[in-house]
Scaffold this motif. Sequence first.
Motif, mmCIF file in Angstrom:
data_model
loop_
_atom_site.group_PDB
_atom_site.id
_atom_site.type_symbol
_atom_site.label_atom_id
_atom_site.label_comp_id
_atom_site.label_asym_id
_atom_site.label_seq_id
_atom_site.Cartn_x
_atom_site.Cartn_y
_atom_site.Cartn_z
ATOM 1 N N TYR A 197 -4.136 -63.897 -54.712
ATOM 2 C CA TYR A 197 -3.350 -62.856 -54.046
ATOM 3 C C TYR A 197 -2.713 -63.465 -52.801
ATOM 4 C CZ TYR A 197 -2.882 -57.941 -52.329
ATOM 5 O OH TYR A 197 -2.441 -56.710 -51.902
ATOM 6 N N VAL A 198 -1.400 -63.376 -52.689
ATOM 7 C CA VAL A 198 -0.712 -63.925 -51.517
ATOM 8 C C VAL A 198 -0.295 -62.799 -50.588
ATOM 9 C CG1 VAL A 198 1.502 -64.928 -50.772
ATOM 10 C CG2 VAL A 198 0.135 -66.101 -52.471
ATOM 11 N N THR A 199 -0.604 -62.944 -49.305
ATOM 12 C CA THR A 199 -0.139 -61.973 -48.308
ATOM 13 C C THR A 199 -0.060 -62.650 -46.944
ATOM 14 O OG1 THR A 199 -0.561 -59.797 -47.305
ATOM 15 C CG2 THR A 199 -2.489 -61.137 -47.789
ATOM 16 N N HIS A 200 0.684 -62.015 -46.033
ATOM 17 C CA HIS A 200 0.672 -62.488 -44.642
ATOM 18 C C HIS A 200 -0.010 -61.436 -43.749
ATOM 19 C CE1 HIS A 200 4.323 -59.992 -44.957
ATOM 20 N NE2 HIS A 200 3.977 -59.623 -43.748
ATOM 21 N N ASP A 201 -0.574 -60.403 -44.396
ATOM 22 C CA ASP A 201 -1.179 -59.280 -43.668
ATOM 23 C C ASP A 201 -2.706 -59.458 -43.654
ATOM 24 O OD1 ASP A 201 -2.444 -56.833 -43.102
ATOM 25 O OD2 ASP A 201 -0.780 -55.658 -43.896
ATOM 26 N N GLN A 202 -3.270 -59.757 -42.466
ATOM 27 C CA GLN A 202 -4.698 -60.095 -42.450
ATOM 28 C C GLN A 202 -5.585 -58.904 -42.765
ATOM 29 O OE1 GLN A 202 -3.355 -59.832 -39.269
ATOM 30 N NE2 GLN A 202 -4.793 -58.537 -38.183
ATOM 31 N N SER A 203 -5.165 -57.680 -42.455
ATOM 32 C CA SER A 203 -6.027 -56.530 -42.778
ATOM 33 C C SER A 203 -6.087 -56.331 -44.297
ATOM 34 C CB SER A 203 -5.539 -55.261 -42.073
ATOM 35 O OG SER A 203 -4.229 -54.955 -42.456
ATOM 36 N N GLU A 204 -4.981 -56.606 -44.973
ATOM 37 C CA GLU A 204 -4.958 -56.557 -46.441
ATOM 38 C C GLU A 204 -5.913 -57.608 -47.007
ATOM 39 O OE1 GLU A 204 -1.328 -57.296 -49.402
ATOM 40 O OE2 GLU A 204 -0.856 -55.868 -47.827
ATOM 41 N N ALA A 205 -5.844 -58.818 -46.448
ATOM 42 C CA ALA A 205 -6.705 -59.911 -46.921
ATOM 43 C C ALA A 205 -8.178 -59.570 -46.703
ATOM 44 C CB ALA A 205 -6.346 -61.209 -46.208
ATOM 45 N N LEU A 206 -8.514 -59.043 -45.534
ATOM 46 C CA LEU A 206 -9.907 -58.690 -45.238
ATOM 47 C C LEU A 206 -10.410 -57.612 -46.203
ATOM 48 C CD1 LEU A 206 -9.759 -58.604 -41.327
ATOM 49 C CD2 LEU A 206 -11.154 -60.162 -42.685
ATOM 50 N N ALA A 207 -9.520 -56.676 -46.577
ATOM 51 C CA ALA A 207 -9.934 -55.530 -47.386
ATOM 52 C C ALA A 207 -10.194 -55.883 -48.850
ATOM 53 C CB ALA A 207 -8.876 -54.426 -47.307
ATOM 54 N N VAL A 208 -9.464 -56.861 -49.404
ATOM 55 C CA VAL A 208 -9.554 -57.072 -50.859
ATOM 56 C C VAL A 208 -10.301 -58.328 -51.284
ATOM 57 C CG1 VAL A 208 -7.386 -55.820 -51.276
ATOM 58 C CG2 VAL A 208 -7.331 -58.318 -51.084
ATOM 59 N N SER A 209 -10.545 -59.263 -50.376
ATOM 60 C CA SER A 209 -10.911 -60.614 -50.821
ATOM 61 C C SER A 209 -12.408 -60.889 -50.919
ATOM 62 C CB SER A 209 -10.338 -61.644 -49.839
ATOM 63 O OG SER A 209 -8.979 -61.401 -49.608
ATOM 64 N N ASP A 210 -12.781 -61.707 -51.925
ATOM 65 C CA ASP A 210 -14.080 -62.371 -51.916
ATOM 66 C C ASP A 210 -14.020 -63.570 -50.980
ATOM 67 O OD1 ASP A 210 -15.629 -60.893 -53.946
ATOM 68 O OD2 ASP A 210 -14.038 -61.564 -55.281
ATOM 69 N N ARG A 211 -12.917 -64.322 -51.070
ATOM 70 C CA ARG A 211 -12.692 -65.461 -50.171
ATOM 71 C C ARG A 211 -11.242 -65.449 -49.716
ATOM 72 N NH1 ARG A 211 -13.319 -70.762 -51.633
ATOM 73 N NH2 ARG A 211 -14.424 -71.363 -49.764
ATOM 74 N N ILE A 212 -11.041 -65.966 -48.516
ATOM 75 C CA ILE A 212 -9.684 -66.078 -47.959
ATOM 76 C C ILE A 212 -9.408 -67.543 -47.666
ATOM 77 C CG2 ILE A 212 -8.177 -65.452 -46.018
ATOM 78 C CD1 ILE A 212 -9.853 -62.889 -45.697
ATOM 79 N N VAL A 213 -8.222 -67.989 -48.048
ATOM 80 C CA VAL A 213 -7.775 -69.345 -47.735
ATOM 81 C C VAL A 213 -6.625 -69.202 -46.739
ATOM 82 C CG1 VAL A 213 -6.786 -71.474 -48.658
ATOM 83 C CG2 VAL A 213 -8.423 -70.164 -50.039
ATOM 84 N N VAL A 214 -6.887 -69.568 -45.476
ATOM 85 C CA VAL A 214 -5.841 -69.487 -44.454
ATOM 86 C C VAL A 214 -5.041 -70.788 -44.486
ATOM 87 C CG1 VAL A 214 -5.323 -69.200 -42.003
ATOM 88 C CG2 VAL A 214 -7.253 -67.986 -43.006
#
Length: 356
Positions: A197-214
């Motif tokens: 999942y690609v996004t630039h919105d960190q609240s979206e990333a925090l809400a949906v992810s098992d892991r985040i790659v910054v």
Amino acid sequence: MSHAIAKPGAEVRLEGIGKRYGAVQAVKPLDLVIEGGTLVTLLGPSGCGKTTLLRMIAGLEQATDGRLFIGGRDVTLLPAGARNVSMVFQSYALFPHMNVLDNVAYGLVSSGMRKRDAHGRAEAALETVGLKGFGGRLPSEMSGGQQQRVAVARALVLEPEVLLFDEPLSNLDARLRRSMREEIRALQQRLGLTVVYVTHDQSEALAVSDRIVVMRNAEIAQAGTPEELYSQPNSVFVATFMGEANRVSGRIEAIIGDRARVALGGLVLDLPARGLPAGPVDIVIRPEAVRVAAPGQDALPARVARATYMGSHAECHFETEVGPVFVVAPRTAARLRPGEEVGLVLDPEGVVLVAP
């Protein structure tokens, strides 16, 4: 007759994957493993390489370095159609002249499936995304959120091993974005899909992810769980990208075991050393980790610059000897007056040392 919608998600493995356009390095060679059945978000500012990386997984861009494996199969040189991945685009890309059912069935019909069978699968996919009975409508007769679900159903119906999302919610208003990201997450978990999942919105990333790659400057700045990235960022960039953060300068005066004695203005703090040596250090303070109190010896002296009432809370800006500090406080703090002298008490949970 039941129709399976998705197979269990496959592992995606990137080994030294990179992309050059002439002299420009769009993605520096990197390694990344996305476990099967997990949702991993590529997060970063515009131009950091996240969409190029997604397009390489999709087969829409050819990698110039490294190898790419999906479900243990080397797909580095395979075209998009031979990879068993589906992509949901920012624009949804629905055919305006086709009804919803034909839009969803299009990929199956064009690959040779009988129309009746394709429609059966498409009906099941629409039911999966909560659009049972909407097959006869045109895209123009549906809301943005419904069109987004049609795009997801069209991707799901192909039973991909990996589902890719490129900024899927950026065309929706804030409230709809929140409910759609919850739906995507619930669907991913229910079906056991592998999602990138690609996004630039960190609240979206925090809400949906098992892991985040910054990502930053065409490489990985840090990868981890949402909690790891928020509470233990390894750089000021990651700290500030993962939400609001105050950056102030301090000094590590001594290391005792894995703890550091840190001077911050007149305060002395005991914090995890995180492998840093004695000397100057950057300190990240989360706005919610600061409590406004009366001036005192265990508090950082501060002067109110401004306090804003935000309904559920107050947003306060203070001037201190170590620089400006932004605080999210209870709404009663909105009564603070500019110029008032207060003390700021820090909760060590939200104070992190990072390399300068």
